[in-house]
Write a protein that holds these residues in place. Structure first.
Motif, PDB file in Angstrom:
ATOM      1  N   TRP A 105       5.947  -1.147  -7.989  1.00 53.53           N
ATOM      2  CA  TRP A 105       5.214  -1.932  -8.450  1.00 53.53           C
ATOM      3  C   TRP A 105       5.276  -2.994  -7.750  1.00 53.53           C
ATOM      4  O   TRP A 105       6.345  -3.391  -8.039  1.00 53.53           O
ATOM      5  N   ARG A 106       4.502  -3.422  -6.013  1.00 50.18           N
ATOM      6  CA  ARG A 106       5.382  -4.762  -6.801  1.00 50.18           C
ATOM      7  C   ARG A 106       4.013  -5.825  -6.623  1.00 50.18           C
ATOM      8  O   ARG A 106       3.024  -5.647  -5.986  1.00 50.18           O
ATOM      9  N   THR A 118      -1.294  -7.399  -6.664  1.00 54.00           N
ATOM     10  CA  THR A 118      -0.931  -5.997  -6.806  1.00 54.00           C
ATOM     11  C   THR A 118      -0.268  -4.713  -6.244  1.00 54.00           C
ATOM     12  O   THR A 118      -1.774  -4.382  -6.267  1.00 54.00           O
ATOM     13  N   VAL A 119       0.255  -4.488  -5.492  1.00 48.75           N
ATOM     14  CA  VAL A 119       0.383  -3.316  -4.748  1.00 48.75           C
ATOM     15  C   VAL A 119       0.733  -1.943  -5.325  1.00 48.75           C
ATOM     16  O   VAL A 119       2.072  -2.328  -5.917  1.00 48.75           O
ATOM     17  N   LYS A 120       1.053  -0.701  -4.847  1.00 43.96           N
ATOM     18  CA  LYS A 120       2.787   0.349  -5.019  1.00 43.96           C
ATOM     19  C   LYS A 120       2.393   0.544  -4.377  1.00 43.96           C
ATOM     20  O   LYS A 120       2.015   0.650  -2.622  1.00 43.96           O
ATOM     21  N   VAL A 121       4.125   0.531  -3.446  1.00 41.52           N
ATOM     22  CA  VAL A 121       4.678   0.900  -2.360  1.00 41.52           C
ATOM     23  C   VAL A 121       5.065   2.151  -2.708  1.00 41.52           C
ATOM     24  O   VAL A 121       5.750   2.345  -3.657  1.00 41.52           O
ATOM     25  N   LEU A 122       5.605   2.958  -1.383  1.00 42.30           N
ATOM     26  CA  LEU A 122       6.351   3.715  -0.974  1.00 42.30           C
ATOM     27  C   LEU A 122       7.803   3.435  -0.190  1.00 42.30           C
ATOM     28  O   LEU A 122       7.541   3.269   0.777  1.00 42.30           O
ATOM     29  N   LEU A 142      -5.328   0.740  -5.765  1.00 40.11           N
ATOM     30  CA  LEU A 142      -5.913  -0.003  -6.143  1.00 40.11           C
ATOM     31  C   LEU A 142      -5.610  -0.478  -6.855  1.00 40.11           C
ATOM     32  O   LEU A 142      -6.508   0.124  -8.428  1.00 40.11           O
ATOM     33  N   ALA A 143      -4.910  -1.523  -7.502  1.00 43.00           N
ATOM     34  CA  ALA A 143      -4.907  -1.790  -8.987  1.00 43.00           C
ATOM     35  C   ALA A 143      -5.160  -2.952  -9.690  1.00 43.00           C
ATOM     36  O   ALA A 143      -5.438  -3.001 -11.051  1.00 43.00           O
ATOM     37  N   VAL A 144      -6.227  -4.166  -9.001  1.00 49.23           N
ATOM     38  CA  VAL A 144      -6.587  -4.992  -9.523  1.00 49.23           C
ATOM     39  C   VAL A 144      -7.992  -4.144  -9.205  1.00 49.23           C
ATOM     40  O   VAL A 144      -8.933  -3.975  -8.844  1.00 49.23           O
ATOM     41  N   PRO A 145      -9.003  -4.999 -10.830  1.00 49.95           N
ATOM     42  CA  PRO A 145     -10.047  -4.185 -10.974  1.00 49.95           C
ATOM     43  C   PRO A 145     -10.990  -5.172 -10.038  1.00 49.95           C
ATOM     44  O   PRO A 145     -12.082  -4.482  -9.597  1.00 49.95           O
ATOM     45  N   MET A 217       5.844  -6.282   0.837  1.00 48.34           N
ATOM     46  CA  MET A 217       4.561  -5.072   0.170  1.00 48.34           C
ATOM     47  C   MET A 217       3.952  -3.881   0.927  1.00 48.34           C
ATOM     48  O   MET A 217       3.703  -3.488   0.720  1.00 48.34           O
ATOM     49  N   GLY A 218       4.866  -3.893   1.805  1.00 45.59           N
ATOM     50  CA  GLY A 218       4.686  -2.124   2.574  1.00 45.59           C
ATOM     51  C   GLY A 218       3.646  -2.882   3.154  1.00 45.59           C
ATOM     52  O   GLY A 218       2.539  -1.429   4.329  1.00 45.59           O
ATOM     53  N   PHE A 219       3.019  -3.642   3.834  1.00 44.10           N
ATOM     54  CA  PHE A 219       1.325  -3.831   5.071  1.00 44.10           C
ATOM     55  C   PHE A 219       1.993  -3.455   6.510  1.00 44.10           C
ATOM     56  O   PHE A 219       3.461  -4.208   6.295  1.00 44.10           O
TER      57      PHE A 219
END
Length: 430
Positions: A105-106, A118-122, A142-145, A217-219
Motif C-alpha cells: 500500500w502506498r 491510497t493505492v496498491k502497487v506491484l 480502489l481503496a478509498v470509499p 505510486m506506479g502511475f
C-alpha cells in the motif's frame, strides 16, 4: 482529493459488517483492509518526501505491507507479465523471466497528516535486469470509499441518459473523460483500464504531486504531457509497455490550473470528475462560484445530450460535533449543510439550469449520495436523465439509478457492489 475518516461508532459497526459481504471477485480495496495503511508515518517507511510550492505543504508517500495477494498467487502474475512481453515483442525468452518482488500500500500525504490518496502497487523485475524494478499501480483496486461512490453514482447516472456504456467498455465507441485533480491517479487509471474506449485527460496543478504519483505510486510515466502538448516521454520503456500497453496511450496528464485548462480547452467531454482539495483542505471557491468563468466554461465543455459532472465534497465541518463526529441523529447519513448545498446548487444551476431541460427534451438532474465510512459526499449533475413514464420523484430516480448500477457491475465485472454507494443518503438537488 483529500478525505476524512468518519469517527462515529456507527462507522465502526458498518465496517465490521462489510467484511461479511460475499463478492464474485475479492475486493482488495475493501475498507476492511484500512487497518493495513491507516497507520502513522512511523509505522511505514517513506519512499518520497518533498515540499510543494503550490500550497500543499510537505508532500510524502509512505509505504505499508499488503496482505493481499498472498505469495501463492504471485506466479500467475509472473506468467501474465511474461505473456504480455511476448505479445508485444513477438519472441519467447525462456531464460529471461519476470519476477514479482511483492505488493505494498502506498499513501500520499500532505503535511504528514492528511491522507490525500491510497493505492496498491506491484513491484516486479526482469531476471536480465535484477537491479531495475518497476512499480505498477493496481488499477482494479480502489481503496478509498469516496472513489467507489463517485464511480458508482457517476456511471449509473450517465447510463440513465441512454448513453451506450457497453460500446465504450468494449472499445467500440470512444468516451472522453476529464479528471480535475490527480492525487495518486487511481480514479483516471481505474476508468482507463475498465473502459477500453475511455480517453482520459487529467489536470493537476502541483508538479510535485504528478512526480509522486509516477515515481512512487506506479502511475504510467507515458501519460505525462508537457506544456507544449507533447508526451514528456517520447517512447515508453520495455517494462512500461508490458505493464500498460493499451492503457497509457489513453491517459493524458497535464500540469495546469483547473480554471486555466478549462478556459483554454475546446474538447467536448462525456464526463468530468472533480476532486480538487488543496493542502489546507479547501475546495477553491472559483471552482464552485456560479458566476465564475470556470463553471461557465465547464458547462460549455460538457456533451449537451448526456454530459455528467461528478464532484467529491467533504461534509460541512460546522455541523459536526466538536470532536469531529456526526451528531447521533445523523450518524447514518453525512449531512448536507450550507457549504455542500451551496456547491450543489451552483453546479445544478449552471450545468442544467433550475429544473430546465437539455436539448428541449429531457430534464437535467442533480443528486448527492453520502459515502460510507468517511465524511464525504458525492455530487452528480447530468444532462438528459431519463426515467420511465417521465416521472421525476425521488424514488423513481433512485430506482432507475439502482437498476443501471446492477448493469454496471456486470458490464465492468466490478469487485464491489455499487448499491451501497447509490442508496446511502440519496438526496435530489432542487
Amino acid at each position: 482529493m483529500m478525505w476524512r475518516r468518519a469517527r462515529s461508532s456507527a462507522g465502526v459497526n458498518i465496517r465490521k459488517l462489510s467484511t461479511a459481504v460475499q463478492r464474485r471477485i475479492e475486493d482488495e480495496g475493501d475498507w476492511s483492509y484500512a487497518s493495513e495503511w491507516w497507520g502513522t508515518e512511523s509505522e511505514g517507511h517513506t519512499v518520497l518526501r518533498s515540499t510543494s510550492d503550490k500550497g500543499n505543504g510537505v508532500v510524502s508517500v509512505v509505504a505499508y505491507p499488503s496482505s493481499k495477494p498472498s505469495e501463492l498467487h504471485w506466479a500467475s502474475t509472473e506468467r501474465w507479465l511474461q505473456k504480455r512481453y511476448e505479445e508485444i515483442h513477438g519472441c519467447h525468452e525462456q531464460n529471461d523471466r519476470f519476477r514479482v518482488l511483492g505488493y505494498q500500500w502506498r499513501a500520499l500525504r500532505f503535511n504528514d497528516d492528511t491522507r490525500q490518496s491510497t493505492v496498491k502497487v506491484l513491484a516486479a523485475y526482469r531476471q536480465s535486469e535484477p537491479g531495475v524494478f518497476a512499480v505498477m499501480q493496481q488499477p482494479h483496486c480502489l481503496a478509498v470509499p469516496y472513489l467507489k461512490s463517485m464511480i458508482s453514482a457517476g456511471l449509473a447516472a450517465i447510463a440513465s441518459c441512454d448513453y451506450n456504456l457497453m460500446d465504450t467498455v468494449t472499445g467500440n465507441e470512444s468516451m472522453r473523460i476529464l479528471c480535475i485533480g490527480h492525487g495518486g491517479g487511481s480514479l483516471p487509471l481505474f476508468l482507463a483500464s475498465m473502459i477500453q474506449g475511455a480517453v482520459v485527460d487529467i489536470v493537476e496543478i502541483d508538479p510535485l504531486v504528478i512526480s509522486a504519483s509516477v515515481k512512487a505510486m506506479g502511475f504510467p510515466a507515458f501519460s505525462v504531457v508537457t506544456p507544449s502538448g507533447k508526451r514528456a516521454v517520447s517512447k515508453p520503456d520495455t517494462m512500461d509497455e508490458v505493464l500498460w500497453k493499451g492503457i497509457h496511450e489513453r491517459l493524458f496528464l497535464y500540469e495546469s490550473d483547473a480554471e486555466e485548462f478549462i478556459l483554454n480547452n475546446t474538447s467536448l467531454y462525456d464526463m468530468i470528475f472533480i476532486d480538487a482539495y488543496d493542502g489546507e483542505d479547501i475546495f477553491p471557491h472559483k471552482l464552485w462560484d456560479p458566476h465564475s468563468p470556470f463553471l461557465k466554461a465547464l458547462s460549455n465543455r460538457l456533451c449537451p445530450e448526456h454530459g455528467t459532472v461528478v464532484v467529491n465534497l467533504h461534509s460541512d465541518t460546522e455541523i459536526l460535533n466538536p470532536d469531529g463526529s456526526a451528531p447521533s441523529v445523523l450518524q447514518q447519513t453525512v449531512p448536507m449543510g450550507k457549504y455542500v448545498s451551496g456547491v450543489c446548487r451552483a453546479y445544478k444551476d449552471v450545468v442544467v439550469g433550475n429544473g430546465s431541460s437539455c436539448g428541449g427534451k429531457d430534464s437535467g438532474l442533480g443528486f448527492t449520495v453520502s459515502v460510507p465510512w468517511v465524511c464525504n459526499t458525492s455530487l452528480v449533475v447530468c444532462r438528459g436523465f431519463r426515467v420511465k413514464g417521465g416521472h421525476s420523484n425521488r424514488d423513481v430516480i433512485m430506482n432507475t439509478l439502482i437498476s443501471k448500477s446492477f448493469e454496471l457491475e456486470n458490464v465492468l465485472n466490478l469487485p464491489f457492489s455499487c448499491l451501497q454507494y447509490i442508496k446511502r443518503g440519496f438526496i435530489v438537488v432542487d
